[in-house]
Design a protein around this motif. Structure first.
Motif, PDB file in Angstrom:
ATOM      1  N   THR A  30       0.847  -1.189   0.000  1.00  0.00           N
ATOM      2  CA  THR A  30       0.000   0.000   0.000  1.00  0.00           C
ATOM      3  C   THR A  30       0.883   1.240   0.000  1.00  0.00           C
ATOM      4  O   THR A  30       1.958   1.249   0.590  1.00  0.00           O
ATOM      5  N   VAL A  31       0.418   2.265  -0.678  1.00  0.00           N
ATOM      6  CA  VAL A  31       1.186   3.500  -0.729  1.00  0.00           C
ATOM      7  C   VAL A  31       0.352   4.588  -0.042  1.00  0.00           C
ATOM      8  O   VAL A  31      -0.479   5.237  -0.654  1.00  0.00           O
ATOM      9  N   ASP A  32       0.545   4.730   1.263  1.00  0.00           N
ATOM     10  CA  ASP A  32      -0.079   5.822   1.991  1.00  0.00           C
ATOM     11  C   ASP A  32       1.035   6.716   2.534  1.00  0.00           C
ATOM     12  O   ASP A  32       2.212   6.371   2.442  1.00  0.00           O
ATOM     13  N   PRO A  33       0.703   7.881   3.041  1.00  0.00           N
ATOM     14  CA  PRO A  33       1.746   8.828   3.464  1.00  0.00           C
ATOM     15  C   PRO A  33       2.725   8.269   4.492  1.00  0.00           C
ATOM     16  O   PRO A  33       3.921   8.570   4.441  1.00  0.00           O
ATOM     17  N   LEU A  34       2.252   7.468   5.420  1.00  0.00           N
ATOM     18  CA  LEU A  34       3.146   6.896   6.422  1.00  0.00           C
ATOM     19  C   LEU A  34       4.147   5.929   5.786  1.00  0.00           C
ATOM     20  O   LEU A  34       5.336   5.954   6.112  1.00  0.00           O
ATOM     21  N   GLU A  35       3.682   5.109   4.866  1.00  0.00           N
ATOM     22  CA  GLU A  35       4.586   4.184   4.166  1.00  0.00           C
ATOM     23  C   GLU A  35       5.642   4.947   3.370  1.00  0.00           C
ATOM     24  O   GLU A  35       6.812   4.570   3.347  1.00  0.00           O
ATOM     25  N   VAL A  36       5.245   6.035   2.720  1.00  0.00           N
ATOM     26  CA  VAL A  36       6.195   6.832   1.949  1.00  0.00           C
ATOM     27  C   VAL A  36       7.218   7.474   2.872  1.00  0.00           C
ATOM     28  O   VAL A  36       8.420   7.493   2.573  1.00  0.00           O
TER      29      VAL A  36
END
Length: 60
Positions: A30-36
């Motif tokens: 998943t690409v969410d802000p926390l992962e980025v």
């Protein structure tokens, strides 16, 4: 001369950081802000370690 050395160091870290961050984004599901943010931070740490390792091996 110091400015050129700093610019080369920044360019080297960026040259490591870009492919490492891209690899992180490819491998996460998943690409969410926390992962980025985590991927960018982890890639930055590894980029600095890679630069240090290269300097240790080459002696420069």
């Amino acid at each position: 001369m110091q400015g050129r050395r700093t610019l080369l160091a920044v360019a080297e870290v960026a040259a490591w950081w870009v492919p490492l961050a891209a690899l992180w984004l490819v491998l996460v599901s998943t690409v969410d802000p926390l992962e980025v943010a985590v991927g960018a931070g982890a890639s930055a740490v590894v980029a600095f370690v890679a630069r240090g390792a290269r300097r240790a091996v080459t002696g420069r």
